[in-house]
Scaffold this active site. Structure first.
Site, mmCIF file in Angstrom:
data_model
loop_
_atom_site.group_PDB
_atom_site.id
_atom_site.type_symbol
_atom_site.label_atom_id
_atom_site.label_comp_id
_atom_site.label_asym_id
_atom_site.label_seq_id
_atom_site.Cartn_x
_atom_site.Cartn_y
_atom_site.Cartn_z
ATOM 1 N N ARG A 159 39.483 3.713 26.662
ATOM 2 C CA ARG A 159 39.204 2.506 25.860
ATOM 3 C C ARG A 159 38.523 1.496 26.766
ATOM 4 N NH1 ARG A 159 41.676 -2.417 24.963
ATOM 5 N NH2 ARG A 159 41.494 -3.281 22.841
ATOM 6 N N LYS A 166 40.694 -4.675 33.785
ATOM 7 C CA LYS A 166 42.073 -5.103 34.019
ATOM 8 C C LYS A 166 42.228 -5.732 35.422
ATOM 9 C CE LYS A 166 43.978 -3.749 30.114
ATOM 10 N NZ LYS A 166 44.714 -2.510 29.903
#
Length: 434
Positions: A251, A220
């Protein structure tokens, strides 16, 4: 805490790794890598061999500014992948916000619906009601096309937690079993990098909702706040931090590095603290204030323990004395640690802290300036003169159970006892929050 996903049941006390397979041409980090079904299937099997217990298959990129695809195109991208992996006995999650895609995936054998829109579509709720899949309820404002403009929060942690609580309550009101639900704070979705980092640092607050928590930091944008290092290396460290603070599912794209990092996860330790003899106090109000101060001093001392991190602390409770009733009321709380110190050695450290605060042990269950009990130590079940784990009387003590449920609702002790199933009639030391 357990997460029920169709025929699969995951014990999230041990972190569950969800590997990502994006069958899209435009995902933010691996777009195009898995467009061919045969390649995606082989990559998914590799992730399983590296430690993934779930494979999350997506056919639509939800990165900021991405273009929405039709349910038909989404299903065309993932149908063969989902069917083949399910036939192999792999737990498959479908990453979709489209009810039509979710329905087809379930019919093909998928065990989890991972909805980035958090089941805000009533049609998705109906599908969830009519199956036994696990559900991932993710927080997001707007859509991938608009979410970057929707990052105005007064308190991002409180607002995300409140939204997730509302959505999970709605799902349960439709008859959906709580054990099927996992919550995801939606890192990077309608959050700035700074807000995303704040959520990760306070993920234990999301754990207070009483559901397994998913952390999805993989590659991210906010990871750039930690420097210019390899994003998969930083992701692995963030996953370890998230699991130490309360996440039960991660995840990720690079399963191998994350599995290696999670091997360093320290056991969860729950301590019960209590006091009823104030070192300095002139009246009852001062006594209660002094007792809370003494407990805080003990907690401060814990910050100096080797290989130990303070994760959470419950509110304070005032309780009736237990077992020996002719004494003053107590102040109690529960503290959550991650600790690499073996139980008996930890007990010695805690005794030193008690001694430093004037603890006397001449009367069993008698008055004390501070008392620190090890209530639960993940992975340790034992019974000896020195120490019994989990604590022998934990389940009957109201002054332990109530603060315990504040910080770790639905927790399962090391011996398999579920704290939320304790018989309320069999309690001593009745308490109320201060």
């Amino acid at each position: 805490m357990f997460w029920k996903c169709g025929n699969f049941k995951f014990d999230t006390r041990i972190p569950v790794i969800m590997g990502i397979i994006n069958a899209t041409p435009d995902s933010f980090s691996d777009g195009g890598k898995n467009e061919e079904a045969s390649v995606a299937i082989e990559n998914a099997k590799l992730l399983v061999s590296q430690g993934a217990q779930i494979i999350d298959v997506g056919g639509e990129s939800t990165r900021p500014g991405s273009t929405e695809v039709t349910p038909a195109e989404e299903w065309q991208r993932i149908s063969e992948i989902v069917s083949c992996l399910c036939a192999e006995g792999i737990c498959v999650s479908v990453d979709t916000r489209h009810p039509e895609t979710a329905k087809k995936a379930i019919e093909a054998g998928a065990s989890i619906i991972n909805d980035v829109s958090g089941f805000t579509d009533p049609k998705m709720v109906e599908i969830a009601k009519n199956c036994d899949c696990g559900l991932v309820v993710m927080h997001m404002r707007g859509t991938p096309q608009t979410m970057t403009e929707l990052t105005d929060y007064k308190n991002v942690v409180d607002e995300v937690r409140a939204w997730l609580k509302n959505q999970t309550s709605m799902l349960e009101s439709h008859g959906i079993e709580a054990q099927r639900i996992c919550v995801d704070p939606g890192l990077g979705f309608a959050k700035t990098p700074e807000q995303t980092k704040e959520l990760m640092q306070n993920i234990h607050e999301i754990r207070h909702l009483g559901y397994p928590v998913m952390a999805a930091p993989s590659r991210k944008r906010y990871l750039s706040l930690f420097g210019d290092g390899d994003k998969d290396d930083i992701t692995a460290l963030e996953c370890l931090r998230a699991c130490e603070r309360g996440a039960g599912v991660v995840r990720v794209h690079n399963v191998e590095k994350v599995a290696q990092a999670l091997a360093k996860l320290r056991p969860l330790v729950v301590l019960g603290l209590g006091a009823n003899v104030a070192i300095y106090a002139q009246n009852e109000s001062e006594r209660i204030e002094c007792l809370t101060s003494q407990i805080n001093m003990a907690v401060t001392e814990m910050l100096n323990l080797p290989d130990t991190e303070l994760i959470d602390i419950s509110p304070f409770y005032e309780s009736e004395p237990a077992y020996k009733e002719d004494q003053a009321t107590f102040v109690n709380c529960v503290v959550v640690l991650r600790c690499g110190i073996p139980p008996l050695e930890l007990l010695e450290y805690l005794h030193l802290i008690e001694n430093s605060l004037g603890r006397k042990r001449d009367v069993e269950n008698g008055p004390r300036t501070i008392d620190i009990d090890i209530e639960d130590y993940q992975m340790y079940v034992c019974e000896s003169e020195e120490l019994t784990l989990p604590h022998l009387n934990l389940c009957e003590r109201d002054f332990v159970v109530k603060p315990f449920e504040d910080v770790l609702p639905n927790h399962v002790l090391a011996d398999g006892t579920a704290v939320d199933r304790i018989d309320e009639i069999a309690r001593v030391g009745m308490s109320h929050r201060i």
